[in-house]
Design an enzyme around this catalytic site. Structure first.
Site, PDB file in Angstrom:
ATOM      1  N   GLU A 184      88.618  14.237 -19.308  1.00 58.22           N
ATOM      2  CA  GLU A 184      87.212  14.490 -19.010  1.00 58.22           C
ATOM      3  C   GLU A 184      87.052  15.460 -17.839  1.00 58.22           C
ATOM      4  O   GLU A 184      86.008  15.506 -17.196  1.00 58.22           O
ATOM      5  CB  GLU A 184      86.476  13.171 -18.745  1.00 58.22           C
ATOM      6  CG  GLU A 184      86.377  12.304 -19.999  1.00 58.22           C
ATOM      7  CD  GLU A 184      85.579  11.029 -19.789  1.00 58.22           C
ATOM      8  OE1 GLU A 184      84.927  10.889 -18.732  1.00 58.22           O
ATOM      9  OE2 GLU A 184      85.612  10.171 -20.688  1.00 58.22           O
ATOM     10  N   GLU A 227      84.694   8.671 -10.320  1.00 61.20           N
ATOM     11  CA  GLU A 227      85.200   7.951 -11.496  1.00 61.20           C
ATOM     12  C   GLU A 227      85.084   8.888 -12.705  1.00 61.20           C
ATOM     13  O   GLU A 227      84.369   8.601 -13.659  1.00 61.20           O
ATOM     14  CB  GLU A 227      84.457   6.633 -11.723  1.00 61.20           C
ATOM     15  CG  GLU A 227      82.948   6.724 -11.788  1.00 61.20           C
ATOM     16  CD  GLU A 227      82.316   5.418 -12.259  1.00 61.20           C
ATOM     17  OE1 GLU A 227      82.980   4.626 -12.939  1.00 61.20           O
ATOM     18  OE2 GLU A 227      81.141   5.201 -11.918  1.00 61.20           O
TER      19      GLU A 227
END
Length: 377
Positions: free
Chosen positions: A179, A170
């Site tokens: 990210e 995730e």
């Protein structure tokens, strides 16, 4: 609020009382609205979990999401069933690796999925944050036992004792890849067997032009030092923000897509794309809203794109890419924007510029914005 019309009753208080009645009997707020209260149009720096260890409070907020982990569990469940036919359910043990395990919500989702599928699994929980490792080890002792092996390591550096059937992560940000999920999963895909499955299997960023004097003003007056910016460069970086006072001038369109596992012979995560929008109203362009959607497994999808937003999910707010000088737009004109995803040996960052109806400078060229507008690889 301004209400006009003919007075049909002798006392205007009757109208006030009815308005009070309507106010008090509004439909209950959904979870997203409750969670976002107080964050409307508040500029936040994007998280950098690869460069900085997340705090316990951050983990706790994300773990409260009622949708994300339910969908992940559903994806893992179907992947397990596809991997282990009924005839082999008592003999075959699947190897699952949760990379970037945090405090363990995906580990729990995997264990629940295996129990529902009536299949046997072995789980490796890989995490580099030493604070999260403490929680994982505690959960192993109190809940999971020998079914889970906790690994304290950067996923890109770990040498696993065996390969995985399913790789779970995730690592997605508000813009999908911001990210550094591509860089992390490219490094971790060596864990996968040749027929291994990655969850998620793909994700795509989206952008749309917006009018928002409020957000433009917030960027203009923000204190650079308070947000880790280099002096005068507040417009050279994207922000995470709960969009509220804004007008979307055209529907979002896809931008960058990443697939996992990445089977390219030469892996290159740099990207460039030009997109064009037709504007239907006279307006002012203040920047671009960024969203993403992801395919976890087959037809199981998570999305923060407004039209397909996963109902009740609040793990991600959209991104805002500002432009330094607002651009006046007339009905029927086109807005053309160019986006780059730049990658060096150490850093990853975005650059963007408008070329129609006016030409702007390239924002954040050579990462001039701030240290927190990009992550280190």
């Amino acid at each position: 609020m301004l209400i006009t019309g003919n007075v049909r009753h002798h006392d205007i208080k009757l109208y006030q009382q009815y308005m009070d009645f309507l106010w008090q009997n509004q439909p209950p707020e959904d979870l997203v609205t409750k969670f976002a209260r107080g964050y409307e149009d508040y500029l936040q720096c994007p998280l950098q979990p690869l460069m900085e260890n997340l705090e316990a409070q951050t983990y706790e907020i994300f773990e409260k999401d009622p949708v994300k982990y339910t969908e992940y569990q559903k994806a893992i469940y179907h992947a397990i069933l596809d991997k282990v036919p009924f005839e082999e359910k008592d003999t075959k043990i699947l190897v699952l690796m949760v990379v970037g395990a945090g405090r363990g919500p995906l580990v729990r989702a995997a264990l629940r999925a295996a129990e529902s599928a009536d299949r046997r699994i072995k789980v490796y929980a890989v995490e580099k944050n030493p604070n999260a490792i403490v929680t994982l080890l505690s959960s192993k002792v109190e809940e999971w036992g020998d079914s889970v092996t906790v690994v304290s390591s950067d996923m890109r550096e770990w040498d696993p004792p065996e390969k995985a059937d399913i790789l779970i992560s995730e690592l997605l940000g508000s813009f999908g890849d911001n990210e550094l999920s591509p860089e992390c999963l490219d490094g971790a895909q060596k864990f996968l067997k040749d027929d291994g499955v990655s969850i998620p299997e793909s994700y795509t960023s989206h952008i749309s032009p917006i009018q928002s004097p409020k957000l433009h003003c917030e960027v203009k007056v923000c204190k650079e030092r308070d947000r880790g910016l280099r002096l005068g460069n507040a417009f050279e970086t994207p922000y995470v923000v709960r969009l509220h006072n804004k007008v979307e001038l055209a529907p979002p369109v896809p931008l960058f897509t990443f697939n996992h596992p990445n089977m390219d012979k030469v892996i290159d995560n740099t990207r460039f794309k030009s997109v064009s929008f037709q504007i239907d109203i006279d307006s002012v362009l203040h920047g671009f809203a960024g969203y993403f959607n992801t395919v976890l497994y087959k037809n199981i999808v998570l999305s923060i794109v407004p039209k397909t937003h996963s109902h009740g999910m609040f793990s991600w707010f959209p991104m805002y890419f500002p432009i330094r000088n607002p651009i006046n737009l007339v009905k029927g004109c086109n807005v053309e924007v160019h986006f780059w995803r730049r990658v060096s040996t150490r850093n990853v960052w975005y650059e963007w510029c408008v070329t129609q109806p006016e030409v702007t400078t390239i924002h954040n060229i050579n990462e001039i914005g701030r240290a927190s507008c990009r992550e280190r690889v």
